[in-house]
Each structure stands twice: as C-alpha cells, then as structure tokens.
Write a protein that holds these residues in place. Structure first.
Motif, PDB file in Angstrom:
ATOM      1  N   PHE A 170       0.810  -1.227   0.000  1.00 59.27           N
ATOM      2  CA  PHE A 170       0.000   0.000   0.000  1.00 59.27           C
ATOM      3  C   PHE A 170       0.844   1.279   0.000  1.00 59.27           C
ATOM      4  CE2 PHE A 170      -3.089  -2.853   2.514  1.00 59.27           C
ATOM      5  CZ  PHE A 170      -3.682  -3.296   1.340  1.00 59.27           C
ATOM      6  N   LYS A 171       2.156   1.098  -0.080  1.00 58.80           N
ATOM      7  CA  LYS A 171       3.115   2.224  -0.104  1.00 58.80           C
ATOM      8  C   LYS A 171       2.984   3.124   1.116  1.00 58.80           C
ATOM      9  CE  LYS A 171       2.786   2.181  -5.116  1.00 58.80           C
ATOM     10  NZ  LYS A 171       1.510   1.434  -5.133  1.00 58.80           N
ATOM     11  N   ILE A 172       2.827   2.528   2.264  1.00 57.40           N
ATOM     12  CA  ILE A 172       2.785   3.301   3.505  1.00 57.40           C
ATOM     13  C   ILE A 172       3.730   2.656   4.523  1.00 57.40           C
ATOM     14  CG2 ILE A 172       0.409   4.152   3.193  1.00 57.40           C
ATOM     15  CD1 ILE A 172      -0.502   1.965   5.145  1.00 57.40           C
ATOM     16  N   SER A 173       3.897   3.308   5.682  1.00 56.81           N
ATOM     17  CA  SER A 173       4.777   2.730   6.700  1.00 56.81           C
ATOM     18  C   SER A 173       3.987   1.778   7.594  1.00 56.81           C
ATOM     19  CB  SER A 173       5.384   3.841   7.549  1.00 56.81           C
ATOM     20  OG  SER A 173       4.349   4.491   8.263  1.00 56.81           O
ATOM     21  N   VAL A 174       4.696   0.935   8.318  1.00 56.40           N
ATOM     22  CA  VAL A 174       4.034  -0.004   9.237  1.00 56.40           C
ATOM     23  C   VAL A 174       3.278   0.774  10.329  1.00 56.40           C
ATOM     24  CG1 VAL A 174       4.408  -1.873  10.902  1.00 56.40           C
ATOM     25  CG2 VAL A 174       5.654  -1.875   8.746  1.00 56.40           C
ATOM     26  N   THR A 175       3.877   1.878  10.779  1.00 59.42           N
ATOM     27  CA  THR A 175       3.218   2.721  11.794  1.00 59.42           C
ATOM     28  C   THR A 175       1.857   3.200  11.292  1.00 59.42           C
ATOM     29  OG1 THR A 175       5.413   3.543  12.267  1.00 59.42           O
ATOM     30  CG2 THR A 175       3.587   4.700  13.324  1.00 59.42           C
ATOM     31  N   GLU A 176       1.836   3.657  10.059  1.00 55.56           N
ATOM     32  CA  GLU A 176       0.570   4.135   9.493  1.00 55.56           C
ATOM     33  C   GLU A 176      -0.436   3.000   9.373  1.00 55.56           C
ATOM     34  OE1 GLU A 176       1.247   7.343   6.178  1.00 55.56           O
ATOM     35  OE2 GLU A 176       2.927   5.955   6.212  1.00 55.56           O
ATOM     36  N   LEU A 177       0.072   1.836   8.990  1.00 60.45           N
ATOM     37  CA  LEU A 177      -0.795   0.671   8.822  1.00 60.45           C
ATOM     38  C   LEU A 177      -1.448   0.310  10.161  1.00 60.45           C
ATOM     39  CD1 LEU A 177      -1.686  -1.651   6.863  1.00 60.45           C
ATOM     40  CD2 LEU A 177       0.246  -2.958   7.747  1.00 60.45           C
ATOM     41  N   ILE A 178      -0.660   0.312  11.229  1.00 57.68           N
ATOM     42  CA  ILE A 178      -1.188  -0.064  12.545  1.00 57.68           C
ATOM     43  C   ILE A 178      -2.073   1.029  13.125  1.00 57.68           C
ATOM     44  CG2 ILE A 178      -0.552  -0.612  14.931  1.00 57.68           C
ATOM     45  CD1 ILE A 178       1.775  -2.205  13.781  1.00 57.68           C
ATOM     46  N   SER A 179      -1.676   2.279  12.933  1.00 57.86           N
ATOM     47  CA  SER A 179      -2.489   3.369  13.492  1.00 57.86           C
ATOM     48  C   SER A 179      -3.783   3.536  12.702  1.00 57.86           C
ATOM     49  CB  SER A 179      -1.706   4.672  13.485  1.00 57.86           C
ATOM     50  OG  SER A 179      -1.583   5.134  12.172  1.00 57.86           O
ATOM     51  N   GLY A 180      -3.801   3.023  11.472  1.00 55.75           N
ATOM     52  CA  GLY A 180      -5.001   3.152  10.642  1.00 55.75           C
ATOM     53  C   GLY A 180      -5.131   4.541  10.065  1.00 55.75           C
ATOM     54  N   ASN A 181      -4.063   5.326  10.193  1.00 54.86           N
ATOM     55  CA  ASN A 181      -4.080   6.711   9.746  1.00 54.86           C
ATOM     56  C   ASN A 181      -3.046   6.876   8.645  1.00 54.86           C
ATOM     57  OD1 ASN A 181      -5.766   8.615  10.728  1.00 54.86           O
ATOM     58  ND2 ASN A 181      -4.222   9.651  11.948  1.00 54.86           N
ATOM     59  N   THR A 182      -3.476   7.193   7.448  1.00 51.39           N
ATOM     60  CA  THR A 182      -2.480   7.391   6.411  1.00 51.39           C
ATOM     61  C   THR A 182      -2.002   8.827   6.471  1.00 51.39           C
ATOM     62  OG1 THR A 182      -4.334   6.527   5.192  1.00 51.39           O
ATOM     63  CG2 THR A 182      -2.185   6.249   4.205  1.00 51.39           C
ATOM     64  N   ILE A 183      -0.721   8.969   6.653  1.00 51.53           N
ATOM     65  CA  ILE A 183      -0.152  10.317   6.714  1.00 51.53           C
ATOM     66  C   ILE A 183       0.090  10.776   5.285  1.00 51.53           C
ATOM     67  CG2 ILE A 183       1.791  11.687   7.570  1.00 51.53           C
ATOM     68  CD1 ILE A 183       2.116   9.177   9.601  1.00 51.53           C
ATOM     69  N   LYS A 184      -0.517  11.892   4.951  1.00 46.30           N
ATOM     70  CA  LYS A 184      -0.389  12.368   3.581  1.00 46.30           C
ATOM     71  C   LYS A 184       0.940  13.099   3.410  1.00 46.30           C
ATOM     72  CE  LYS A 184      -5.324  12.757   3.402  1.00 46.30           C
ATOM     73  NZ  LYS A 184      -5.560  12.690   4.855  1.00 46.30           N
ATOM     74  N   ASN A 185       1.680  12.699   2.371  1.00 46.15           N
ATOM     75  CA  ASN A 185       2.986  13.305   2.175  1.00 46.15           C
ATOM     76  C   ASN A 185       2.926  14.718   1.633  1.00 46.15           C
ATOM     77  OD1 ASN A 185       4.553  11.327   3.209  1.00 46.15           O
ATOM     78  ND2 ASN A 185       4.616  10.157   1.314  1.00 46.15           N
ATOM     79  N   ALA A 186       1.722  15.193   1.332  1.00 50.27           N
ATOM     80  CA  ALA A 186       1.562  16.545   0.819  1.00 50.27           C
ATOM     81  C   ALA A 186       1.974  17.580   1.861  1.00 50.27           C
ATOM     82  CB  ALA A 186       0.124  16.779   0.411  1.00 50.27           C
ATOM     83  N   ASN A 187       2.315  17.130   3.066  1.00 49.90           N
ATOM     84  CA  ASN A 187       2.639  18.065   4.141  1.00 49.90           C
ATOM     85  C   ASN A 187       4.074  18.568   4.113  1.00 49.90           C
ATOM     86  OD1 ASN A 187       0.140  17.619   5.165  1.00 49.90           O
ATOM     87  ND2 ASN A 187       0.814  15.919   6.437  1.00 49.90           N
ATOM     88  N   VAL A 188       4.862  18.074   3.185  1.00 50.47           N
ATOM     89  CA  VAL A 188       6.290  18.352   3.224  1.00 50.47           C
ATOM     90  C   VAL A 188       6.624  19.831   3.435  1.00 50.47           C
ATOM     91  CG1 VAL A 188       8.448  18.132   1.961  1.00 50.47           C
ATOM     92  CG2 VAL A 188       6.774  16.294   1.899  1.00 50.47           C
ATOM     93  N   SER A 189       6.005  20.715   2.654  1.00 46.03           N
ATOM     94  CA  SER A 189       6.294  22.130   2.859  1.00 46.03           C
ATOM     95  C   SER A 189       5.013  22.834   3.286  1.00 46.03           C
ATOM     96  CB  SER A 189       6.864  22.742   1.587  1.00 46.03           C
ATOM     97  OG  SER A 189       5.928  22.567   0.552  1.00 46.03           O
ATOM     98  N   ALA A 190       4.427  22.326   4.360  1.00 42.84           N
ATOM     99  CA  ALA A 190       3.123  22.833   4.777  1.00 42.84           C
ATOM    100  C   ALA A 190       3.160  24.309   5.144  1.00 42.84           C
ATOM    101  CB  ALA A 190       2.633  22.022   5.960  1.00 42.84           C
ATOM    102  N   ASN A 191       2.079  24.968   4.861  1.00 48.30           N
ATOM    103  CA  ASN A 191       1.878  26.351   5.236  1.00 48.30           C
ATOM    104  C   ASN A 191       1.265  26.335   6.633  1.00 48.30           C
ATOM    105  OD1 ASN A 191       0.394  28.810   5.594  1.00 48.30           O
ATOM    106  ND2 ASN A 191       0.535  29.137   3.386  1.00 48.30           N
ATOM    107  N   MET A 192       1.752  27.216   7.513  1.00 48.01           N
ATOM    108  CA  MET A 192       1.260  27.223   8.896  1.00 48.01           C
ATOM    109  C   MET A 192      -0.244  27.468   8.967  1.00 48.01           C
ATOM    110  SD  MET A 192       3.564  26.575  11.062  1.00 48.01           S
ATOM    111  CE  MET A 192       4.140  27.365  12.524  1.00 48.01           C
TER     112      MET A 192
END
Ligand code: FE2
Length: 223
Positions: free
Chosen positions: A57-79
């Motif tokens: 699923f191209k995600i990390s094990v942490t994300e898989l277990i937490s059930g929360n997919t962290i979106k990589n769009a946050n890299v240069s997030a605006n405050m």
C-alpha cells in the motif's frame, strides 16, 4: 486505538489502491480467502506480513497499525493549514503542520475541525499598537472554558494556554497573522479569519451583527 492492523483498514487501503483481494493475496503469497478472512475480522495477518502489507500500500508499518495514512503533501506545509490535536483525557494540545498519527493517553487523536465562531463563542479583536488584543466572550469555569488560543500566519504560530478562572484573552504580535484559533473544552475548535479593515482598527465591535455588517463592507472595499 488500533493495537494491531484491522480488517477494516486493510480493506480500505486495498480499495484505495484499486487492488482485488486476489491481487493483494498474490503479492503477499497468501490465498485470497486469507485476505477475505482478515477483512471480515475472522483473523489477523501474521506479524511477518506487516511490512509486506504496508509495502503493497506504499505506507509505513506505523501508518498501517495506526489506521491513519499520513499524507505526504505536508512536506512544505503552510502554517495556515495547521492542525490541532487535543487529548480528551488530559487536555494536552499538540500542534502539527499537517496531518499526523498522534496518540496521547492511549487514544489515537484526530485533527480537530475548526468551526467559525458562533454566538456562544464570540471573538473580539482590536489592534493595540503592534499587537492584536483578542478576547473571547465565554465562561471560564472549571467545567467549561477556553483552553488555548493561537494566532497563525503563513510562517508563524503564537499559542497561549488558558486556564479556568483566568481571562479568555490574549495579545498576539500582528506580524502577518491571518487566523485566530481557540478551543473550548466542551464545544471544540473555532477559528476566525483576521479581516483587514475590521480587526486592525483600534476599536472593538460590540455585537456579532455589527461584525457581519463590517465584514461585508470590508469585502467591498478590500476584496
Ligand atoms: Fe463553549
């Protein structure tokens, strides 16, 4: 909180990745019946399969277990897209520049959805020299109070913790502040945009109707 990967999460991720049960099964070297069992809660994948499942699923094990997919769009997030997480048990406030899998007291916290301030949570802003003086018209009792306020610009956040029996007010440096957030322990997160021509004036408006009228005028004047 998920302690282990759940069938619902596997199903959601599989469908999101447009895979059939058989396709996922083939990738993992198990039968489609096994995948079906996981998804219907009749069994769990062996721990040695967690990494291959996350990989599929191209995600990390942490994300898989937490059930929360962290979106990589946050890299240069605006405050201004800041997320706030509040622990319902201890009141801990966590600020994040984007979505994250955050746990406190064993609870997986969801990012709070900010509502626009309402009649019960009126916010008053006025400029005093180079600061915004912000006041929330709200009780400050132990059971119902404003627990923090934050002023956010595109590259900065000023956050103030508030306590029962104190005043629901804060002073923030103006420097580019675009949004004020505040959190009521019972009613949740609220936000209000700083409007040019209203909040940068050295005077307060008195009623929400008055602010609405002012907002309309400011829109016409400043776009
Ligand atoms: Fe409230």
């Amino acid at each position: 909180m998920n302690q282990y990967v759940t069938g619902t999460v596997i199903k959601e991720l599989r469908e999101k990745n447009k895979m059939t049960q058989l396709q996922l099964a083939d990738r993992l070297g198990v039968s489609d019946k096994t995948v079906s069992k996981w998804e219907t809660g009749k069994g769990y994948p062996d721990i040695t399969l967690l990494e291959p499942i996350a990989g599929a699923f191209k995600i990390s094990v942490t994300e898989l277990i937490s059930g929360n997919t962290i979106k990589n769009a946050n890299v240069s997030a605006n405050m201004l897209r800041s997320k706030f997480y509040v622990c319902p048990v201890c009141g801990n406030v966590i600020h994040s520049m984007g979505e994250a899998a955050i746990q406190c007291h064993g609870i997986l916290l969801s990012p709070l959805e900010a509502e626009t301030s309402d009649e019960q949570h009126m916010i008053f802003t006025e400029r005093i020299e180079d600061e915004y003086y912000v006041r929330i018209d709200h009780e400050m009792t132990k059971s119902h109070f404003i627990s923090f306020m934050a002023a956010v610009s595109s590259d900065n956040i000023q956050m103030l913790k508030l306590y029962p029996e104190g005043n629901a007010e804060a002073r923030f440096k103006i420097r580019g502040v675009k949004k004020i957030f505040f959190y009521c322990n019972r009613d949740g997160l609220f936000s209000q945009d700083i409007v040019k021509g209203i909040d940068d004036k050295e005077s307060e408006y008195y009623y929400s109707d008055e602010r609405k009228g002012l907002e309309e005028t400011a829109k016409k004047l400043f776009g």
